[in-house]
Structures are given as C-alpha cells and as structure tokens.
Scaffold this active site. Structure first.
Site, PDB file in Angstrom:
ATOM      1  CB  SER B  22      -0.351  23.312  10.160  1.00  0.00           C
ATOM      2  OG  SER B  22       0.145  24.475  10.748  1.00  0.00           O
ATOM      3  CB  CYS B 131       8.684  23.996  12.113  1.00  0.00           C
ATOM      4  SG  CYS B 131       8.912  25.245  10.833  1.00  0.00           S
TER       5      CYS B 131
END
Lengths: 264, 306
Positions: B22, B131
């Site tokens: 990703s 993240c």
C-alpha cells in the site's frame, strides 16, 4: 510496448562544461520517439549510499543515433556520483517521464527564461521549435546566472539563430541584474506581441516569472524540480501546492505547469 | 518442471507470493504503463479514507541510508471517488485486489469496509491501523491491543471477505497486537508497516520533512521486519502472515518466507525498480528450480535456527 521503459544505455560522450557542470550523452534509448521538451529521465546510481534514482531533465535528443543528452551541475551526492561516470560506462535509465511543454502557436513570440541549471529543458524546447520550422527570430532566450561560468553552452545557444540574452548578477557576461527584470521590460515594451513564457530555474526566478505572467496577462509554462523517490506518480513524495487547493505531483502531473497554477 | 508459485491466504488464491504494498503502487493504474499487473500475485491499493486527503505539505520524503523517510499523510481521493473512478480500472485486472483502508475513528473503518463489501472485486481489505504519519488515528489503533481487537471485530460484522490487519513495528511486542487482531476476527496480518524515523540536514539544521518524523522504509528496515515476522509466526497467533519491509530482490522474498510469511509485499523497491516484482517472480522460479523444490509453499516457516 509500454510508454515508459527502463533501459540500459551506454555513455557515448562526456563533456566537462566547467564550474561543476557536465554533459552526458548516452544511448540507445529506444523510447526516444516518445520524448518531448520538458520530459525527464530517472537515472539509477548503483552505489550503497544512494538509494533513489535521480531525475534529470532532457537537454537534447539525437534521433539518428538514438541518443539522449543530459546536462547537470554537481550539487549533492547523486550528481557527485553521476559526474564520475565515463564514456563507455552503462547507465540504467527510466523514461521518458513527466508531461512536457505545450507547443506555442506560430503567431506567438516565445520567451524562454532559463536560470542556472534550469537551462537544459529550455534549450531542448528552443532546439525542437527551430528544428520544427518555428522562426528562430521569434524566440527570445533569456539566460540568467550569478556569474559568467553559470551561463553554459553559449555558442550552442547562439547557433540556433535565436535572440540570446545572457544576464548575470555581477555583470561578468551579458546584461547586469536579474534575468526576470529584463523579461518584464521586453513584455512591457512590446504590448502588441502575443508573448508566451517558458521558464525553468531556481524557485525565486520561477516565482518572478510566474508573477510577470500574472501581472501582464502573458500565458506560459514553468518547469519545476523536486526530490523524486519514484518519478512515475505512485509515491506522492514530490508534490507542489496548487492555487486551486491540494497538491500536484511534479513527476507525473508536471514537471511542467501553467503560469498561475502552482503556489509560488 | 515449472515450480508452483501459488499461495493461499485465508482462502484467497494468489498466483505468486509477490504483492505490491500500500502507498507504493498508487491505485494500480500508475504502474500499468510499466508492466501488466496480471503478473503480480496481488495489488494492495494505497490507503483509502472516508474523505479525500491532500496529504502533508512538501517536503514529504527524504533519502536515508538504505531507504527513505516519508510523511505523505495518507493523501488519497477518498472512498467516493475511489469507488467511482478507481474501482472500474481495478475490476479489469487479473490479479488479487486488496484495498487498504484507514480511519481516524473505528466508525470510519466500519463505514469504509461496509461500502467495499458491496464490491465483489475487492478480494480482501487491509486495515491500516499502523500509519505513523497522521495526526489522529493511524498508529494508535495498532499499538493498543484493545483498540486493534475492537476495530477488527466491528469491521468483521460488515465485511464478509477476508480481513488483513497491517501491524506497526513501533511496539514492544508485535505478537500481542497480532493476537488481538486474531481475537477480533482478522484472517491475516501484514508485518510490518514503516518504522518511525527522523532525518536532519546538518547544514541548515532543519528536519528534512515537514512532519519532522516519518516512516522509515527500504532495505534499512529489513532485519527489523524479519524479526517481527519471526516473532508473530512463533507466537500464539496462528494467522497467515504477509511479510513487508525492505524487500528488494528474490532472495529477500525467500528470507521472509523462511521465517514464516506466506506472501510478501513490495514497497520502496518499486520506486527504484518499478518492475521489481516481476524480477522477483522470475528470481523465485530460478531459486526453487535450483533448490529442486516443486512449490514455494515448501519454504514457509522452514528457517533453521541456531
């Protein structure tokens, strides 16, 4: 065949242009036919302390020999390494990348505003226009630098037959001052002309050129540079802020943007 | 005999164990100019959020020794445009599609996954609970076992196909988070997301990215990632593992499979070699032939330890 390809190219010519500027010509580049002024290539530098490729704007293409030329100035680790490459060495080249300059109309009076190492894409643009039959006397090539050694390839520019105006801050060659003040003067003195501006150089010069375009309602395009991890539009690392809001990728949405498009 | 590169994770088949990570392959279309995406085992989209996000101001990335530091800030088009404009392209691709989602509240993960549940071509979702580059949400979901379990549990109720939890290395014991994800109903874990890092310019005394700290990726983090995969593989967590972290070539892939990964994701290497996954697929075939192995699955978890 894909539009973008990674190719192994051999350096056929290396020139030391002095003042830490170098020219490398290499080939074969099979994707050359897709290359346009304003495009760049991404070069891999096989060494342990440099991880990413380095983006280099195209200075010239030689379709007869399938060669491409870059001109760069040694600035950081990547360009220091690139300058060590010699004739016969192999380069891993990804490209051509980015969106190039839009072509001017025949009726336009083209003003190129080059600053320092922003020279190569504008030299390619001017050469390409002249080769395509554009009247060289309708190209005004302004080239600014701090001092004479910053204005490289003068004889090569003159050979194109265009109107060439070197400008240095210390007056050691050409006119004395900032290149953008002379560009502004030319446009203000030629109100009836349909000028179109093309600029590439340091941020301050881009900002001034952008402002000239906005102040005097002259359309045009500016080529940007930015550190680019991927060069193909996936990492979103090389963005510039847009006037309309949000960001654009220098690598894939640019490196050429219209005057007034980017926040400068 | 051609070695069998196929692997299966939570009932989903992958033609080979090489996926793109990703944030490193955009929405797929950006890479399609360079090679056929059908050659990939799978493609993981960049993180999708409820609303579009412009991301952080530049500079967002800095080159470091053996890698990079980034704080892109989850820049993405948002779920509406993703479904309207990106899904139609992804639907045509002959590879496994994994959509990565991120939220600042559990409700957002639930809402995003409920909408993706209606799109049959989304084979799996990967929850970005790790993240390091967003102000709200992100990593705190993946550093708290309770939040991890609760997030997965709530998504489980609305998403019928397999769920992958992507785990952060910035914790004391990553296996505890993996176990929490399993308890919540995850089907697989991705190990690891980027490591919090920092870069400073000694000339200007400035930090090199506007977010000051960012996610370190690339070969520099490979040993950290291998150790994390090993730790999860040897824990009570029995979920299949997708290894991520600095994978650059086929032998890196082999290392991750040996310590227990069933598949891997390729991230930063794509920036240097956009067709790196294809080279890895070919390299893996040669490796298996040389080792006289008929299937890549024979490598999984077979590391020999001192």
């Amino acid at each position: 065949m894909s539009k973008i390809v990674s190719e192994e190219a051999v350096i056929t010519r290396r020139r030391d242009l002095h003042n830490n500027y170098y020219s490398l010509t290499f080939g074969p580049i099979h994707s050359l036919s897709a290359c346009r002024p304003g495009n760049f290539v991404h070069i891999k530098l096989p060494t342990s302390d440099i991880y990413f490729r380095r983006a280099m704007s195209v200075a010239a293409v030689y379709p007869d020999t399938n060669e491409l030329e870059i001109i760069f100035r040694v600035f950081g680790r990547g360009t220091t390494r690139l300058a060590t490459f010699r004739t016969g060495d192999t380069l891993d080249v990804l490209g051509p990348l980015g969106k190039g300059f839009a072509k001017p109309r025949k009726s336009d009076r083209v003003i190129c505003v080059a600053g320092g190492i922003g020279f190569p894409p504008l030299f390619y643009l001017a050469s390409d226009l002249v080769q395509a039959g554009f009247d060289p006397k309708k190209i005004e090539f302004f080239y600014g630098g701090r001092s004479a050694p910053d204005i490289i390839e003068r004889s090569r520019i003159k050979k194109l037959g265009l109107n060439f105006y070197p400008v240095t801050e210390d007056g050691s060659v050409g006119r004395t001052g900032l290149v953008t003040q002379f560009v502004r003067d030319m446009i203000e003195n030629g109100r009836k002309e349909k000028f179109v501006l093309y600029g590439c150089g340091p941020e301050g010069m881009l900002r001034a050129t952008n402002q000239i375009g906005l102040d005097l309602s002259v359309p045009g395009e500016l080529a940007f540079e930015a550190p680019m991890p991927c060069g193909i539009g996936v990492c979103l690392g090389c963005v510039v802020p847009l006037v309309k809001g949000g960001y654009a990728r220098v690598c894939a949405d640019g490196p050429v943007f219209k005057i007034g498009e980017v926040v400068l | 005999m051609t070695p069998d590169l196929g692997v299966s994770i939570a009932g989903v088949s992958f033609k080979n164990p090489i996926l793109t990570a990703s944030g490193c392959c955009g929405y797929g279309e950006e890479l399609a100019d360079l090679f056929p995406l059908a050659k990939l085992g799978g493609l993981v989209t960049k993180s999708i959020t409820k609303n579009p996000r412009p991301g952080h101001p530049p500079p967002r990335t800095a080159e470091t020794t053996g890698g990079m530091i980034n704080a892109i800030g989850l820049a993405n088009v948002g779920i509406d445009e993703f479904i309207a404009k990106k899904i139609p392209f992804l639907e045509k691709q002959k590879t496994t599609i994994v959509v990565n989602v991120a939220g600042s509240k559990i409700d957002e993960y639930v809402e995003l996954c409920a909408r993706l549940n209606d799109i049959a071509r989304v084979d799996m979702v990967e929850l970005n609970i790790s993240c390091p580059n967003v102000d709200v949400g992100g990593i705190e979901f993946g550093t708290d076992p309770k939040l991890t379990e609760e997030t997965v549990r709530r998504v489980r109720k609305v998403f019928a196909r397999p769920i992958i939890a992507k785990l952060a290395p910035n914790v004391t014991d990553i296996s505890k988070i993996a176990i929490a994800a399993e308890n919540g109903g995850a089907d697989a874990v991705s190990v690891i997301n980027s490591v919090v890092g920092m870069a400073v310019d000694p000339e200007s005394w400035r930090t090199r990215i506007t977010n000051n700290k960012g996610g370190l990726t690339g070969p520099a983090i490979k040993p950290i990632a291998l150790a994390a995969v090993d730790r999860v593989y040897n824990s009570q967590c029995k979920l299949p593992i997708i290894g991520i972290g600095g994978i650059t070539n086929a032998s890196d892939v082999v290392e991750f499979l040996l310590v227990g990964a069933s598949a891997v994701q390729i991230g930063t290497a794509l920036f240097v070699e956009p067709d790196a996954p294809l080279k890895m697929v070919e390299g893996l075939k040669r490796y298996l032939a040389r080792k006289k192995l008929s299937s890549v699955r024979e490598l999984i978890g077979k590391v020999r330890k001192y």
